[in-house]
Design a protein around this motif. Structure first.
Motif, PDB file in Angstrom:
ATOM      1  N   GLY A 155       0.702  -1.199   0.138  1.00 14.50           N
ATOM      2  CA  GLY A 155       0.051  -0.052  -0.112  1.00 14.50           C
ATOM      3  C   GLY A 155       0.862   1.255   0.231  1.00 14.50           C
ATOM      4  N   ILE A 156       1.999   1.181  -0.748  1.00 21.46           N
ATOM      5  CA  ILE A 156       3.024   2.485  -0.573  1.00 21.46           C
ATOM      6  C   ILE A 156       2.245   3.584  -1.467  1.00 21.46           C
ATOM      7  CG2 ILE A 156       4.981   3.238  -1.504  1.00 21.46           C
ATOM      8  CD1 ILE A 156       5.538   1.460   0.691  1.00 21.46           C
ATOM      9  N   ASN A 169      17.959 -10.139 -11.328  1.00 16.63           N
ATOM     10  CA  ASN A 169      18.015  -9.242 -10.061  1.00 16.63           C
ATOM     11  C   ASN A 169      16.937  -8.296  -9.947  1.00 16.63           C
ATOM     12  OD1 ASN A 169      18.481  -8.865  -7.561  1.00 16.63           O
ATOM     13  ND2 ASN A 169      20.660  -7.578  -7.965  1.00 16.63           N
ATOM     14  N   GLN A 170      15.876  -8.710  -9.999  1.00 16.42           N
ATOM     15  CA  GLN A 170      14.686  -7.859 -10.052  1.00 16.42           C
ATOM     16  C   GLN A 170      14.159  -7.573  -8.582  1.00 16.42           C
ATOM     17  OE1 GLN A 170      13.803  -5.979 -12.783  1.00 16.42           O
ATOM     18  NE2 GLN A 170      15.585  -7.262 -13.361  1.00 16.42           N
ATOM     19  N   SER A 171      13.485  -6.546  -8.161  1.00 18.33           N
ATOM     20  CA  SER A 171      13.047  -6.185  -6.823  1.00 18.33           C
ATOM     21  C   SER A 171      11.858  -6.729  -6.701  1.00 18.33           C
ATOM     22  CB  SER A 171      13.022  -4.784  -6.834  1.00 18.33           C
ATOM     23  OG  SER A 171      12.707  -4.313  -5.343  1.00 18.33           O
ATOM     24  N   TYR A 172      11.561  -7.414  -5.519  1.00 21.29           N
ATOM     25  CA  TYR A 172      10.377  -7.752  -5.103  1.00 21.29           C
ATOM     26  C   TYR A 172       9.650  -6.632  -4.369  1.00 21.29           C
ATOM     27  CZ  TYR A 172      11.699 -12.811  -5.441  1.00 21.29           C
ATOM     28  OH  TYR A 172      12.308 -14.007  -5.790  1.00 21.29           O
ATOM     29  N   PRO A 173      10.131  -5.850  -3.372  1.00 18.62           N
ATOM     30  CA  PRO A 173       9.491  -4.996  -2.881  1.00 18.62           C
ATOM     31  C   PRO A 173       9.068  -3.964  -3.925  1.00 18.62           C
ATOM     32  CG  PRO A 173      11.578  -4.767  -2.062  1.00 18.62           C
ATOM     33  CD  PRO A 173      11.387  -6.122  -2.714  1.00 18.62           C
ATOM     34  N   GLY A 174      10.092  -3.377  -5.037  1.00 22.12           N
ATOM     35  CA  GLY A 174      10.041  -2.194  -5.740  1.00 22.12           C
ATOM     36  C   GLY A 174       8.593  -2.674  -6.797  1.00 22.12           C
ATOM     37  N   ASN A 175       8.563  -3.861  -6.965  1.00 25.56           N
ATOM     38  CA  ASN A 175       7.452  -4.638  -7.761  1.00 25.56           C
ATOM     39  C   ASN A 175       5.998  -4.475  -7.301  1.00 25.56           C
ATOM     40  OD1 ASN A 175       6.563  -5.940 -10.445  1.00 25.56           O
ATOM     41  ND2 ASN A 175       5.989  -7.413  -9.080  1.00 25.56           N
ATOM     42  N   ASP A 176       6.280  -5.239  -5.871  1.00 25.18           N
ATOM     43  CA  ASP A 176       4.980  -5.264  -4.972  1.00 25.18           C
ATOM     44  C   ASP A 176       4.723  -3.988  -4.158  1.00 25.18           C
ATOM     45  OD1 ASP A 176       2.806  -6.372  -3.962  1.00 25.18           O
ATOM     46  OD2 ASP A 176       3.679  -7.903  -3.016  1.00 25.18           O
ATOM     47  N   LEU A 177       4.385  -3.150  -4.630  1.00 24.11           N
ATOM     48  CA  LEU A 177       4.207  -1.748  -3.853  1.00 24.11           C
ATOM     49  C   LEU A 177       2.970  -1.846  -3.052  1.00 24.11           C
ATOM     50  CD1 LEU A 177       4.677   0.542  -6.847  1.00 24.11           C
ATOM     51  CD2 LEU A 177       6.340   0.341  -4.984  1.00 24.11           C
TER      52      LEU A 177
END
Length: 502
Positions: free
Chosen positions: A190-191, A494-502
């Motif tokens: 929920g960013i 090397n993709q981001s989990y948190p950057g993707n899952d906002l």
């Protein structure tokens, strides 16, 4: 790279388009070479606005289309047939706002998995507090691959270490991967909702925390979006400092990945030396900003550094990394593991909308430092590309970018050392307006779109991390790759989990 043009795009002026005409308008933009950077939905109370943002290869080329959607008729025409990334944006909007993408080829949940309450759209202004979650009754099943000798391997969603959740389902014959499906978006933190109602200054720390390893990239994109909304002119010395911070972030992350890729190929000694380099860079970061991950240095209208790095130390580090790369690639077994592994062809990389080193390793010349520059990076900057699209190419792009970024930082230090102190820009009265920030983070292009209300507070912040585009390319590259090469391939993306899952 002399900047003979303004350091940002013209003020955003979304052009209103009827739903029936949207597909034709988008096809024209794509045919002209523009790229879909984001789709942003806004709840205006009683109706919705869906903004389609496109960027071009020319300096600061940005265009926007806006579709107004009645609240009692919440649908949008799907663009998935002409743009794969659009399909994911549309699924995200359906899950968070309840707007149905008509004729979407994959009408499945993206952000919200099956146990989320039906009819609850958390980004709407009238969304209730989080209701009780339901049993998982609506998750779409993974596609089963049938045939002699086919079996499945499930990985995740919980992994060893501290990474966020993600599930990977492999259909395999022997060791060969026939198909891999990835399911992400388990968290949805929920960013974007957390930004709403904050003052722009109060949003800075939140922007820095979107993805821990990309504090500068996301903070800078956010701040530039706010400055764009306010039409705030930032003096050149502050923009140069920001560029220095962005390249320092690229350096420590690329050094980490160069070591990790060698480690996944069984060459741990290179990883040990890369870890030594990373620690040195993190200590430099702390001297420069007071924080090892470079937080706290960027403000709206300015930027502040505690000290400038020693150019001689940076040159030594660049030489050190070049030697580590040479030793790694001179090892015949390591090079063999990287060569020809998990190829992402240029045509598929382009159709999936990939960005960053993933795109450039497949020969796509896409880099916001050239397309959307905010300062002159000097003659040291040039675009790095490879064409083979394999793990080796993604390794080489990082290695060459490390050398380029080191030279850019040294050049910036020299120019900043001779700069006089300049007052930071001061925001004036806010208006109801929007702004866009585009920067080339170490993973790839980051976009933030900001809207301010009449009180100057954040009404909407839309965030696009490069991982939103690049995760979709991982299963494509893994086709016909063997299972033991999955960790190596995954690390090369090397993709981001948190950057993707906002």
């Amino acid at each position: 790279m002399a900047t003979t043009f303004p350091y940002r795009h013209a003020p955003l002026e979304p052009r209103s388009v009827a739903r029936a005409a949207l597909l034709q308008e988008v096809e024209a933009l794509l045919a002209a070479g523009d790229r879909l950077a984001m789709i942003c939905c806004c709840d205006d109370g009683g109706q919705f606005r869906v903004i389609y943002t496109f960027t071009g290869a020319g300096p600061h080329r940005v265009s926007e289309l806006v579709v107004h959607v009645p609240g009692d008729d919440p649908w949008i025409p799907s663009l998935a047939a002409v743009s794969y990334p659009a399909g994911n944006f549309e699924r995200e909007i359906r899950d968070l706002y309840g707007l149905r993408p008509v004729d979407h080829p994959q009408p499945y949940r993206l952000v919200r998995h099956g146990h989320w309450p039906r009819g609850w759209y958390p980004m709407r202004h009238d969304a209730s507090p989080t209701p009780t979650f339901e049993p998982d009754t609506e998750s779409f099943p993974f596609l089963e691959v049938e045939g002699p000798g086919v079996y499945e391997i499930a990985v995740g969603p919980i992994h060893a270490g501290i990474i966020d959740p993600g599930h990977f389902r492999f259909s395999v014959v022997g060791e060969t991967i026939i198909r891999m499906e990835a399911r992400l978006w388990y968290m949805h933190r929920g960013i974007e909702k957390l930004f709403e109602g904050r003052t722009p200054d109060d949003g800075i720390q939140l922007a820095e925390a979107i993805a821990g390893d990309t504090a500068v990239g996301h903070c800078l994109a956010y701040v530039m979006a706010v400055e764009d909304a306010l039409q705030l002119e930032v003096p050149e010395p502050y923009r140069m400092r920001r560029a220095l911070l962005l390249e320092l972030e690229r350096l420590y992350n690329h050094a980490t990945d160069l070591g990790a890729l060698a480690n996944d190929a069984g060459f741990g000694v290179a990883n040990s030396h890369a870890g030594r380099v990373r620690e040195t860079l993190l200590r430099i970061n702390k001297d420069v900003t007071g924080h090892r991950l470079l937080r706290g240095a960027i403000s709206i209208g300015g930027s502040a550094l505690r000290a400038l790095p020693d150019p001689a130390v940076l040159r030594s580090i660049a030489a050190d990394v070049a030697e580590i790369v040479t030793i790694t690639l001179d090892h015949s077994i390591v090079r063999d593991r990287l060569t020809g592994t998990a190829i992402l062809p240029a045509a598929q990389a382009e159709s999936l909308g990939t960005v960053g080193y993933v795109a450039r390793a497949s020969g796509i010349t896409r880099d916001a430092r050239g397309e959307h520059p905010f300062t002159d990076l000097g003659d040291a900057f040039h675009l790095v590309t490879e064409t083979s699209g394999d793990v080796l190419a993604r390794y080489l792009v990082r290695a060459q970018e490390f050398a380029v970024s080191s030279a850019v930082v040294v050049d910036l230090i020299g120019r900043l050392s001779s700069q006089d102190d300049t007052p930071a820009a001061t925001p004036g009265p806010a208006a109801t307006t929007a702004g866009l920030g585009i920067v080339e983070g170490w993973r790839g292009t980051i976009c933030h779109r900001v809207e301010l209300d009449q009180d100057g507070r954040l009404a909407r912040v839309k965030i696009v991390d490069p991982s939103f585009f690049n995760w979709s390319a991982l299963p494509v590259a893994l086709s016909d790759t063997i299972v033991p090469d999955f960790p190596l391939t995954n690390k090369s993306f090397n993709q981001s989990y948190p950057g993707n899952d906002l």
